[in-house]
Design a protein around this motif. Sequence first.
Motif, PDB file in Angstrom:
ATOM      1  N   SER A 191      -2.635 -10.034  15.902  1.00 17.54           N
ATOM      2  CA  SER A 191      -3.854 -10.064  16.710  1.00 17.54           C
ATOM      3  C   SER A 191      -5.066  -9.803  15.837  1.00 17.54           C
ATOM      4  CB  SER A 191      -3.780  -8.997  17.809  1.00 17.54           C
ATOM      5  OG  SER A 191      -5.053  -8.845  18.420  1.00 17.54           O
ATOM      6  N   MET A 192      -5.906 -10.831  15.670  1.00 14.98           N
ATOM      7  CA  MET A 192      -7.132 -10.616  14.916  1.00 14.98           C
ATOM      8  C   MET A 192      -8.203  -9.932  15.753  1.00 14.98           C
ATOM      9  SD  MET A 192      -7.090 -11.228  11.712  1.00 14.98           S
ATOM     10  CE  MET A 192      -5.610 -10.221  11.917  1.00 14.98           C
ATOM     11  N   HIS A 193      -8.024  -9.906  17.079  1.00 14.48           N
ATOM     12  CA  HIS A 193      -8.905  -9.064  17.881  1.00 14.48           C
ATOM     13  C   HIS A 193      -8.762  -7.609  17.429  1.00 14.48           C
ATOM     14  CE1 HIS A 193      -9.781 -12.358  20.640  1.00 14.48           C
ATOM     15  NE2 HIS A 193     -10.661 -11.569  21.248  1.00 14.48           N
ATOM     16  N   ILE A 194      -7.527  -7.209  17.122  1.00 14.80           N
ATOM     17  CA  ILE A 194      -7.295  -5.856  16.634  1.00 14.80           C
ATOM     18  C   ILE A 194      -7.677  -5.739  15.164  1.00 14.80           C
ATOM     19  CG2 ILE A 194      -5.503  -4.160  16.094  1.00 14.80           C
ATOM     20  CD1 ILE A 194      -6.424  -4.189  19.013  1.00 14.80           C
ATOM     21  N   LEU A 220      -7.966  -2.791  22.155  1.00 10.12           N
ATOM     22  CA  LEU A 220      -6.518  -2.729  22.392  1.00 10.12           C
ATOM     23  C   LEU A 220      -6.214  -2.734  23.889  1.00 10.12           C
ATOM     24  CD1 LEU A 220      -3.612  -2.365  21.403  1.00 10.12           C
ATOM     25  CD2 LEU A 220      -4.031   0.112  21.360  1.00 10.12           C
ATOM     26  N   ILE A 221      -6.969  -1.965  24.639  1.00  9.27           N
ATOM     27  CA  ILE A 221      -6.763  -1.921  26.093  1.00  9.27           C
ATOM     28  C   ILE A 221      -7.026  -3.295  26.712  1.00  9.27           C
ATOM     29  CG2 ILE A 221      -7.645  -0.943  28.249  1.00  9.27           C
ATOM     30  CD1 ILE A 221      -8.221   1.634  26.643  1.00  9.27           C
ATOM     31  N   VAL A 222      -8.081  -3.958  26.254  1.00  4.38           N
ATOM     32  CA  VAL A 222      -8.461  -5.257  26.812  1.00  4.38           C
ATOM     33  C   VAL A 222      -7.414  -6.326  26.517  1.00  4.38           C
ATOM     34  CG1 VAL A 222     -10.101  -7.168  26.545  1.00  4.38           C
ATOM     35  CG2 VAL A 222     -10.933  -4.834  26.933  1.00  4.38           C
ATOM     36  N   ILE A 223      -6.929  -6.402  25.294  1.00  4.41           N
ATOM     37  CA  ILE A 223      -5.990  -7.481  24.958  1.00  4.41           C
ATOM     38  C   ILE A 223      -4.674  -7.326  25.718  1.00  4.41           C
ATOM     39  CG2 ILE A 223      -7.023  -7.805  22.674  1.00  4.41           C
ATOM     40  CD1 ILE A 223      -4.520  -6.440  21.482  1.00  4.41           C
ATOM     41  N   VAL A 224      -4.322  -6.093  26.060  1.00  8.35           N
ATOM     42  CA  VAL A 224      -3.100  -5.860  26.829  1.00  8.35           C
ATOM     43  C   VAL A 224      -3.331  -6.135  28.313  1.00  8.35           C
ATOM     44  CG1 VAL A 224      -1.463  -4.091  27.577  1.00  8.35           C
ATOM     45  CG2 VAL A 224      -2.122  -4.246  25.174  1.00  8.35           C
ATOM     46  N   CYS A 225      -4.444  -5.637  28.857  1.00  6.00           N
ATOM     47  CA  CYS A 225      -4.717  -5.813  30.282  1.00  6.00           C
ATOM     48  C   CYS A 225      -4.903  -7.281  30.659  1.00  6.00           C
ATOM     49  CB  CYS A 225      -5.957  -5.020  30.681  1.00  6.00           C
ATOM     50  SG  CYS A 225      -5.703  -3.222  30.674  1.00  6.00           S
ATOM     51  N   THR A 260     -11.223  -6.370  40.612  1.00  4.99           N
ATOM     52  CA  THR A 260     -11.881  -7.608  40.169  1.00  4.99           C
ATOM     53  C   THR A 260     -12.982  -7.371  39.158  1.00  4.99           C
ATOM     54  OG1 THR A 260     -11.388  -8.636  42.306  1.00  4.99           O
ATOM     55  CG2 THR A 260     -13.076  -9.683  40.948  1.00  4.99           C
ATOM     56  N   TRP A 261     -13.896  -6.439  39.444  1.00  4.06           N
ATOM     57  CA  TRP A 261     -15.017  -6.222  38.528  1.00  4.06           C
ATOM     58  C   TRP A 261     -14.541  -5.760  37.151  1.00  4.06           C
ATOM     59  CZ3 TRP A 261     -15.845  -1.663  36.047  1.00  4.06           C
ATOM     60  CH2 TRP A 261     -15.246  -0.508  36.575  1.00  4.06           C
ATOM     61  N   LEU A 262     -13.457  -4.988  37.138  1.00  4.28           N
ATOM     62  CA  LEU A 262     -12.939  -4.464  35.871  1.00  4.28           C
ATOM     63  C   LEU A 262     -12.295  -5.561  35.041  1.00  4.28           C
ATOM     64  CD1 LEU A 262     -12.398  -2.084  34.016  1.00  4.28           C
ATOM     65  CD2 LEU A 262     -10.327  -1.581  35.363  1.00  4.28           C
ATOM     66  N   ILE A 263     -11.479  -6.390  35.675  1.00  7.04           N
ATOM     67  CA  ILE A 263     -10.807  -7.430  34.913  1.00  7.04           C
ATOM     68  C   ILE A 263     -11.787  -8.508  34.467  1.00  7.04           C
ATOM     69  CG2 ILE A 263     -10.127  -8.916  36.854  1.00  7.04           C
ATOM     70  CD1 ILE A 263      -8.081  -7.987  33.675  1.00  7.04           C
ATOM     71  N   LEU A 264     -12.822  -8.793  35.275  1.00  6.48           N
ATOM     72  CA  LEU A 264     -13.848  -9.742  34.840  1.00  6.48           C
ATOM     73  C   LEU A 264     -14.585  -9.216  33.610  1.00  6.48           C
ATOM     74  CD1 LEU A 264     -15.387 -11.002  38.216  1.00  6.48           C
ATOM     75  CD2 LEU A 264     -14.073 -12.348  36.544  1.00  6.48           C
ATOM     76  N   THR A 265     -14.896  -7.926  33.621  1.00  5.19           N
ATOM     77  CA  THR A 265     -15.551  -7.317  32.460  1.00  5.19           C
ATOM     78  C   THR A 265     -14.676  -7.440  31.227  1.00  5.19           C
ATOM     79  OG1 THR A 265     -16.699  -5.725  33.883  1.00  5.19           O
ATOM     80  CG2 THR A 265     -16.527  -5.181  31.543  1.00  5.19           C
ATOM     81  N   MET A 266     -13.382  -7.205  31.398  1.00  2.32           N
ATOM     82  CA  MET A 266     -12.461  -7.302  30.262  1.00  2.32           C
ATOM     83  C   MET A 266     -12.336  -8.740  29.769  1.00  2.32           C
ATOM     84  SD  MET A 266      -9.382  -4.634  31.078  1.00  2.32           S
ATOM     85  CE  MET A 266      -9.677  -2.856  31.022  1.00  2.32           C
ATOM     86  N   ASN A 267     -12.331  -9.692  30.684  1.00  2.34           N
ATOM     87  CA  ASN A 267     -12.259 -11.096  30.280  1.00  2.34           C
ATOM     88  C   ASN A 267     -13.444 -11.482  29.402  1.00  2.34           C
ATOM     89  OD1 ASN A 267      -9.858 -11.594  31.626  1.00  2.34           O
ATOM     90  ND2 ASN A 267     -10.827 -12.500  33.420  1.00  2.34           N
ATOM     91  N   TYR A 268     -14.648 -11.070  29.799  1.00  2.00           N
ATOM     92  CA  TYR A 268     -15.843 -11.398  29.008  1.00  2.00           C
ATOM     93  C   TYR A 268     -15.881 -10.604  27.712  1.00  2.00           C
ATOM     94  CZ  TYR A 268     -17.699 -14.260  32.772  1.00  2.00           C
ATOM     95  OH  TYR A 268     -17.873 -15.263  33.712  1.00  2.00           O
ATOM     96  N   TYR A 269     -15.391  -9.383  27.760  1.00  2.00           N
ATOM     97  CA  TYR A 269     -15.258  -8.577  26.539  1.00  2.00           C
ATOM     98  C   TYR A 269     -14.386  -9.332  25.538  1.00  2.00           C
ATOM     99  CZ  TYR A 269     -13.981  -4.336  23.792  1.00  2.00           C
ATOM    100  OH  TYR A 269     -13.779  -3.399  22.800  1.00  2.00           O
ATOM    101  N   TYR A 270     -13.227  -9.790  26.009  1.00  2.00           N
ATOM    102  CA  TYR A 270     -12.287 -10.492  25.134  1.00  2.00           C
ATOM    103  C   TYR A 270     -12.892 -11.765  24.553  1.00  2.00           C
ATOM    104  CZ  TYR A 270      -7.957 -12.683  23.524  1.00  2.00           C
ATOM    105  OH  TYR A 270      -6.996 -13.283  22.748  1.00  2.00           O
ATOM    106  N   ALA A 271     -13.648 -12.476  25.363  1.00  2.00           N
ATOM    107  CA  ALA A 271     -14.179 -13.781  24.954  1.00  2.00           C
ATOM    108  C   ALA A 271     -15.373 -13.681  24.023  1.00  2.00           C
ATOM    109  CB  ALA A 271     -14.566 -14.592  26.193  1.00  2.00           C
TER     110      ALA A 271
END
Length: 266
Positions: free
Chosen positions: A167-170, A201-206, A70-81
């Motif tokens: 992907s413009m994130h990339i 790249l890791i975040v957009i895939v996860c 949970t803590w990891l995916i929440l971090t990735m969600n906020y990273y992405y946003a």
Amino acid sequence: MTRLRAARRPSIWFEIVLIAVSYAVYSLIRNAVPEQRAQALDNADWIWKAEQFLGIAVEDTVNRAVNSVTWLILTMNYYYATLHFIVTIAVLVWLYRRHPGRYAATRLVIFATTGIALLGYYLFPLAPPRLMRGESFIDTVQVHQTVGSMASGNLADMSNQYAAMPSMHIGWSVWCGITIAALATPLWVRLLGVLYPVGTLIVIVCTANHFWLDAVGGVVCLGFGFALSYGWYGKLSYRLPRQIKAPGPAPGTHRPDALAGRSATP
């Protein structure tokens, strides 16, 4: 002979207005593109089959594994946003202040990259993995109710959900990474520049927001941006002079009167 256009620092107010207007136009056009849901879902199926053929279709496994922490995916969600915008703007500001002679050419790279991406959104509508039909991807923002993302929840209606390719994130993160790695002085900052697009790249895939091939599309668009900047300025943006120096006297010309008056003593 290649003509090298002069590099100069634009007006700060011009830059603020340009970036604000450009992003507004980009968002307007991106979100005004017909979503074409059926076509976007068909294209997602095609991308997934292509990745299976290439042996790289592991996004679903990665997505489910990371979602269990949970803590990891929440971090990735906020990273992405958030970091997508924060880091890009920070790099632009840093460029403007520390590398004025390279700013305009380097800024052109990311503007051209974003412009060509709009064409991709129009010609190839694509559903992200989290919206695919009949697959086991998890919409991590929806499941964990992450605040602030335009990808899911109540804000999803404000953004075109079928603009995953490229992907413009990339595209933006690789531009940031190259810029930092090429121009920063401290080694640790340059290493962060290298790690930032890798982390993205890791975040957009996860988070199931993009396929691997969406990232490839983002890099292709970035290549177009560099090519356009090279064609316009005559050199790669990172090889332009740091700043414009005041021109000195031409070779063979007389020195100024104040200096010429100092005659040598016999």
